[in-house]
Each structure stands twice: as C-alpha cells, then as structure tokens.
Motif scaffolding. Structure first.
Motif, PDB file in Angstrom:
ATOM      1  N   UNK A   7       0.672  -1.450  -0.016  1.00 35.71           N
ATOM      2  CA  UNK A   7       0.266  -0.246   0.146  1.00 35.71           C
ATOM      3  C   UNK A   7       0.542   1.200  -0.309  1.00 35.71           C
ATOM      4  N   UNK A   8       1.851   1.729   0.563  1.00 34.61           N
ATOM      5  CA  UNK A   8       2.626   2.849   1.334  1.00 34.61           C
ATOM      6  C   UNK A   8       3.857   2.271  -0.213  1.00 34.61           C
ATOM      7  N   UNK A   9       4.046   1.529  -0.538  1.00 41.49           N
ATOM      8  CA  UNK A   9       5.113   1.278  -1.683  1.00 41.49           C
ATOM      9  C   UNK A   9       3.894   2.201  -2.941  1.00 41.49           C
ATOM     10  N   UNK A  10       2.572   1.634  -3.093  1.00 39.05           N
ATOM     11  CA  UNK A  10       2.017   1.913  -4.730  1.00 39.05           C
ATOM     12  C   UNK A  10       1.225   3.323  -3.906  1.00 39.05           C
ATOM     13  N   UNK A  11       1.488   3.947  -3.087  1.00 38.52           N
ATOM     14  CA  UNK A  11       0.841   4.869  -3.253  1.00 38.52           C
ATOM     15  C   UNK A  11       2.454   6.112  -3.158  1.00 38.52           C
ATOM     16  N   UNK A  12       3.373   5.862  -2.684  1.00 35.08           N
ATOM     17  CA  UNK A  12       4.478   5.815  -3.461  1.00 35.08           C
ATOM     18  C   UNK A  12       4.746   7.306  -2.047  1.00 35.08           C
ATOM     19  N   UNK A  13       4.692   6.713  -0.713  1.00 36.50           N
ATOM     20  CA  UNK A  13       4.847   7.649   0.438  1.00 36.50           C
ATOM     21  C   UNK A  13       5.820   6.746   0.714  1.00 36.50           C
ATOM     22  N   UNK A  14       6.958   6.283   0.620  1.00 33.04           N
ATOM     23  CA  UNK A  14       8.033   5.252   1.395  1.00 33.04           C
ATOM     24  C   UNK A  14       9.056   6.265   0.106  1.00 33.04           C
ATOM     25  N   UNK A  15      10.052   6.789   1.014  1.00 34.37           N
ATOM     26  CA  UNK A  15      11.557   6.585   0.558  1.00 34.37           C
ATOM     27  C   UNK A  15      11.976   6.281  -0.319  1.00 34.37           C
ATOM     28  N   UNK A  16      11.983   6.600  -1.640  1.00 39.52           N
ATOM     29  CA  UNK A  16      12.942   5.842  -2.625  1.00 39.52           C
ATOM     30  C   UNK A  16      11.323   5.629  -3.374  1.00 39.52           C
ATOM     31  N   UNK A  17       9.926   5.188  -3.615  1.00 42.47           N
ATOM     32  CA  UNK A  17       9.385   5.525  -3.994  1.00 42.47           C
ATOM     33  C   UNK A  17       8.407   6.405  -5.108  1.00 42.47           C
ATOM     34  N   UNK A  18       8.176   6.499  -6.145  1.00 38.67           N
ATOM     35  CA  UNK A  18       7.834   7.556  -6.629  1.00 38.67           C
ATOM     36  C   UNK A  18       6.051   6.978  -7.417  1.00 38.67           C
ATOM     37  N   UNK A  19       5.879   7.747  -7.458  1.00 34.86           N
ATOM     38  CA  UNK A  19       4.283   7.452  -9.135  1.00 34.86           C
ATOM     39  C   UNK A  19       4.189   8.646  -9.663  1.00 34.86           C
ATOM     40  N   UNK A  20       3.375   8.120 -10.944  1.00 33.66           N
ATOM     41  CA  UNK A  20       3.820   9.610 -11.750  1.00 33.66           C
ATOM     42  C   UNK A  20       2.701  10.448 -10.825  1.00 33.66           C
ATOM     43  N   UNK A  21       2.890  11.680 -12.020  1.00 33.38           N
ATOM     44  CA  UNK A  21       2.376  12.808 -11.837  1.00 33.38           C
ATOM     45  C   UNK A  21       0.686  12.641 -11.599  1.00 33.38           C
ATOM     46  N   UNK A  22       0.030  13.439 -11.275  1.00 35.13           N
ATOM     47  CA  UNK A  22      -1.550  12.936 -11.772  1.00 35.13           C
ATOM     48  C   UNK A  22      -2.331  14.229 -11.816  1.00 35.13           C
ATOM     49  N   UNK A  23      -2.828  14.836 -13.217  1.00 36.76           N
ATOM     50  CA  UNK A  23      -2.907  16.028 -13.452  1.00 36.76           C
ATOM     51  C   UNK A  23      -4.104  16.512 -12.719  1.00 36.76           C
ATOM     52  N   UNK A  24      -4.895  17.442 -12.908  1.00 31.43           N
ATOM     53  CA  UNK A  24      -6.251  18.015 -11.726  1.00 31.43           C
ATOM     54  C   UNK A  24      -6.696  18.176 -12.922  1.00 31.43           C
ATOM     55  N   UNK A  25      -7.126  18.009 -13.825  1.00 30.32           N
ATOM     56  CA  UNK A  25      -8.157  18.261 -14.741  1.00 30.32           C
ATOM     57  C   UNK A  25      -8.243  19.640 -15.679  1.00 30.32           C
ATOM     58  N   UNK A  26      -8.714  20.109 -15.776  1.00 33.67           N
ATOM     59  CA  UNK A  26      -9.103  21.374 -16.438  1.00 33.67           C
ATOM     60  C   UNK A  26      -7.816  22.778 -15.344  1.00 33.67           C
ATOM     61  N   UNK A  27      -7.601  22.166 -14.675  1.00 30.87           N
ATOM     62  CA  UNK A  27      -7.107  23.280 -13.803  1.00 30.87           C
ATOM     63  C   UNK A  27      -5.707  23.784 -14.396  1.00 30.87           C
ATOM     64  N   UNK A  28      -4.858  22.646 -14.484  1.00 32.94           N
ATOM     65  CA  UNK A  28      -3.147  23.182 -14.771  1.00 32.94           C
ATOM     66  C   UNK A  28      -2.976  23.187 -14.308  1.00 32.94           C
ATOM     67  N   UNK A  29      -3.348  22.012 -13.185  1.00 34.99           N
ATOM     68  CA  UNK A  29      -2.269  22.067 -11.829  1.00 34.99           C
ATOM     69  C   UNK A  29      -1.997  20.339 -12.060  1.00 34.99           C
ATOM     70  N   UNK A  30      -1.098  20.071 -11.471  1.00 33.13           N
ATOM     71  CA  UNK A  30      -0.499  18.532 -10.740  1.00 33.13           C
ATOM     72  C   UNK A  30       0.298  18.129  -9.668  1.00 33.13           C
ATOM     73  N   UNK A  31      -0.212  16.545  -9.368  1.00 35.14           N
ATOM     74  CA  UNK A  31      -0.503  16.297  -8.658  1.00 35.14           C
ATOM     75  C   UNK A  31       1.500  16.202  -8.074  1.00 35.14           C
ATOM     76  N   UNK A  32       2.247  16.380  -6.667  1.00 37.91           N
ATOM     77  CA  UNK A  32       3.502  15.809  -7.777  1.00 37.91           C
ATOM     78  C   UNK A  32       3.902  14.686  -7.581  1.00 37.91           C
ATOM     79  N   UNK A  33       5.377  14.558  -7.797  1.00 31.90           N
ATOM     80  CA  UNK A  33       5.590  13.324  -7.731  1.00 31.90           C
ATOM     81  C   UNK A  33       5.914  12.217  -6.653  1.00 31.90           C
ATOM     82  N   UNK A  34       6.065  13.003  -5.708  1.00 30.69           N
ATOM     83  CA  UNK A  34       6.059  12.375  -4.514  1.00 30.69           C
ATOM     84  C   UNK A  34       5.377  12.936  -3.295  1.00 30.69           C
ATOM     85  N   UNK A  35       4.273  12.261  -2.528  1.00 29.48           N
ATOM     86  CA  UNK A  35       3.129  12.093  -1.723  1.00 29.48           C
ATOM     87  C   UNK A  35       3.470  12.741  -0.592  1.00 29.48           C
TER      88      UNK A  35
END
Length: 100
Positions: A50-78
């Motif tokens: 769970x923690x790895x899939x959510x990129x919550x432990x050191x050294x794990x990343x997840x793809x950046x997530x675009x937030x629709x039409x807002x032009x914003x994105x969540x960072x790769x690290x949570x």
C-alpha cells in the motif's frame, strides 16, 4: 504504555468522524491489500505494498497526476522523503500492540 498515544491522538471524535467519512474508500483499500496478499488481515506485505503503491516511502515515486482542466498537477512524491520502509515496519508493529 502504547495506549497513551492512541487515547490522546487516535481515539477521538474528530478522527472517528474522518474515518467514517472515508469508510468506503478505506474498506476498498483494506479489501484490495488483504486479497492481494491472500489474507483476511492486513499483513506487513500488504501494508508495505500500500505504501509503495502510494509512493509514501523513501525512494518510491508515482506518475504525476494532472488535475483536470486546472492546469495543476500533484507532485510525483506524496511526502517529504523522510519516511523509510523501516519506519513503516515500526508503525505496523506498533499498531499491532493490543490496546489495554
């Protein structure tokens, strides 16, 4: 006494309300990660997955997530990068200590 922290910070009305408001998602996560490891309980393997899939432990990343039409994105690290797998294992073990 492991319950001191629980009584002070976890067993509270605001935490209960928050968990209840997200009960459906929390149950879905629990079901997914218990079935993924073939257990009826959340195992250490499920917790770490769970923690790895959510990129919550050191050294794990997840793809950046675009937030629709807002032009914003969540960072790769949570998170800030300080939470290690060893920390995650300790959290799991401490959570398993039976309350009094």
């Amino acid at each position: 006494d492991p319950d001191v922290f629980r009584r002070f910070a976890v067993y509270t009305a605001p935490v209960d309300a928050l968990c209840r408001s997200h009960a459906r998602a929390l149950n879905a996560l629990f079901t997914y990660y218990t079935r993924r490891t073939g257990s009826q309980f959340l195992t250490i393997a499920g917790w770490l997955a769970l923690l790895e899939d959510a990129a919550l432990t050191r050294g794990t990343t997840r793809p950046a997530l675009a937030l629709g039409d807002t032009g914003m994105a969540l960072e790769e690290r949570a998170f800030d990068g300080d939470f290690t797998v060893a920390d995650a294992r300790c959290c799991f073990a401490w959570a398993r200590v039976a309350p009094k």
